[in-house]
Design a protein around this motif. Structure first.
Motif, short mmCIF file in Angstrom:
data_model
loop_
_atom_site.label_atom_id
_atom_site.label_comp_id
_atom_site.label_asym_id
_atom_site.label_seq_id
_atom_site.Cartn_x
_atom_site.Cartn_y
_atom_site.Cartn_z
N MET A 93 1.19 -1.26 -0.09
CA MET A 93 0.20 -0.26 0.28
C MET A 93 0.99 1.44 0.05
O MET A 93 1.81 1.16 0.59
N ASP A 94 0.82 2.54 -1.02
CA ASP A 94 1.25 3.37 -1.14
C ASP A 94 0.41 4.51 -0.19
O ASP A 94 -1.06 4.47 -0.41
N LEU A 95 0.52 4.97 0.72
CA LEU A 95 -0.30 6.16 1.74
C LEU A 95 -0.62 7.39 0.40
O LEU A 95 0.90 8.11 -0.52
N LEU A 96 -1.35 7.97 0.76
CA LEU A 96 -1.94 8.81 -0.18
C LEU A 96 -1.31 10.39 0.64
O LEU A 96 -1.27 11.50 0.18
N THR A 97 -0.98 10.30 2.02
CA THR A 97 -0.49 11.36 2.96
C THR A 97 0.99 11.30 3.56
O THR A 97 1.63 9.72 3.12
N PRO A 98 1.60 12.25 2.83
CA PRO A 98 2.94 12.19 3.63
C PRO A 98 3.42 11.39 4.35
O PRO A 98 2.81 12.10 5.73
N LEU A 99 3.82 10.79 4.82
CA LEU A 99 4.29 9.76 6.27
C LEU A 99 5.09 11.18 7.32
O LEU A 99 4.15 10.43 8.15
N GLU A 100 5.93 11.84 7.01
CA GLU A 100 5.54 12.82 7.76
C GLU A 100 4.41 13.95 8.47
O GLU A 100 4.75 14.69 9.35
N THR A 101 3.46 14.23 7.67
CA THR A 101 2.27 14.41 8.21
C THR A 101 1.92 13.39 9.29
O THR A 101 0.78 13.73 10.47
N TYR A 102 1.87 11.54 8.93
CA TYR A 102 1.31 11.08 10.39
C TYR A 102 2.15 11.15 11.75
O TYR A 102 1.65 11.54 12.49
N CYS A 103 3.26 11.70 11.03
CA CYS A 103 4.02 11.36 12.54
C CYS A 103 3.99 12.55 12.92
O CYS A 103 4.52 12.50 14.73
N ARG A 104 3.31 13.69 12.63
CA ARG A 104 3.63 15.05 13.09
C ARG A 104 1.92 14.68 14.18
O ARG A 104 1.69 15.53 15.51
N LEU A 105 0.93 14.41 13.55
CA LEU A 105 -0.44 13.89 13.77
C LEU A 105 0.44 12.98 15.53
O LEU A 105 -0.49 13.67 16.58
N ILE A 106 0.73 11.98 14.85
CA ILE A 106 0.70 11.61 15.94
C ILE A 106 1.47 11.88 17.45
O ILE A 106 1.57 12.21 18.70
N LEU A 107 2.61 12.50 17.48
CA LEU A 107 3.52 13.68 17.83
C LEU A 107 2.62 14.81 18.80
O LEU A 107 3.25 14.46 20.12
N ARG A 108 1.55 14.71 17.96
CA ARG A 108 0.66 15.84 19.01
C ARG A 108 -0.42 15.68 19.30
O ARG A 108 -0.76 15.94 20.56
N ALA A 109 -0.65 14.24 19.21
CA ALA A 109 -1.46 13.71 19.95
C ALA A 109 -1.03 12.69 21.15
O ALA A 109 -1.71 12.92 22.01
N ARG A 110 0.08 12.34 20.83
CA ARG A 110 0.36 12.04 22.38
C ARG A 110 0.44 13.05 23.55
O ARG A 110 0.16 13.21 24.20
N GLU A 111 0.86 14.72 22.65
CA GLU A 111 0.78 15.81 23.19
C GLU A 111 -0.21 15.82 24.08
O GLU A 111 -0.68 16.63 25.15
N LEU A 112 -1.40 16.09 23.58
CA LEU A 112 -3.11 16.15 23.57
C LEU A 112 -3.57 15.51 24.74
O LEU A 112 -3.68 15.39 26.03
N GLU A 113 -3.20 13.93 24.04
CA GLU A 113 -3.62 12.71 25.79
C GLU A 113 -2.47 13.33 27.01
O GLU A 113 -3.45 12.38 27.84
N ALA A 114 -1.23 13.68 26.85
CA ALA A 114 -0.31 14.02 28.17
C ALA A 114 -1.42 15.12 29.08
O ALA A 114 -1.23 15.48 29.85
N GLN A 115 -1.57 15.79 28.17
CA GLN A 115 -2.57 16.92 28.95
C GLN A 115 -3.76 16.92 30.08
O GLN A 115 -4.76 15.50 29.85
N VAL A 116 -3.73 17.32 30.89
CA VAL A 116 -5.26 17.22 32.48
C VAL A 116 -5.63 18.47 32.19
O VAL A 116 -4.66 19.30 32.71
N PRO A 117 -6.94 18.35 32.62
CA PRO A 117 -8.29 19.55 32.87
C PRO A 117 -7.29 20.61 34.15
O PRO A 117 -6.36 19.00 35.13
#
Length: 142
Positions: A1-25
């Motif tokens: 399978m070839d990605l339609l979205t650059p892998l770098e974009t997914y890596c950026r999303l993963i990094l930011r999602a980790r940051e978001l998951e680490a946050q607490v109110p």
């Protein structure tokens, strides 16, 4: 399978999602002082622990939404299908079915589902790994 979205974009999303998951109110100062987590009543200990918590940063969520919003419809479907595969909703062999079902969502619903998905970073990473893609060595992921 070839990605339609650059892998770098997914890596950026993963990094930011980790940051978001680490946050607490942030704690509400008007909240009841009898906190069930504060068994011994020592406020100094609970304050020391709160220093370790990342407080909510709406900029991370806004950045993730902006990245997802900039994706074309088929790229957004790909991201959602990868997350579903990483979560185990679909098997990697069912890629075509997952991608087709993801494409049935309107873009805003797909973005909302991704943003509301618990463990999004882990699911995207597992979905990419199912197709032998990795963020190792890309940008800040190494």
């Amino acid at each position: 399978m070839d990605l339609l979205t650059p892998l770098e974009t997914y890596c950026r999303l993963i990094l930011r999602a980790r940051e978001l998951e680490a946050q607490v109110p942030a704690e509400d100062p008007d909240e009841d002082a009898d906190n069930v987590d504060d068994l011994d009543g020592d406020d100094e200990d609970s304050q020391a622990l709160s220093v370790l918590e990342d407080e909510l940063n709406t900029g991370v969520e806004e950045e993730m939404r902006a990245v997802l919003d900039d994706l074309a419809d088929d790229q957004l479907s790909e991201a959602l299908a990868l997350a579903w595969i990483g979560r185990g909703t679909y098997d990697p062999a069912e890629w075509d079915e997952a991608f087709a079902e993801a494409g049935e969502n309107d873009p805003e619903s797909a973005i909302d589902e991704l943003m509301d998905m618990p463990l999004l970073a882990a699911h995207l990473e597992a979905g990419l790994a199912a197709f032998d893609f990795t963020c190792e060595g890309i940008g800040q992921m190494d």
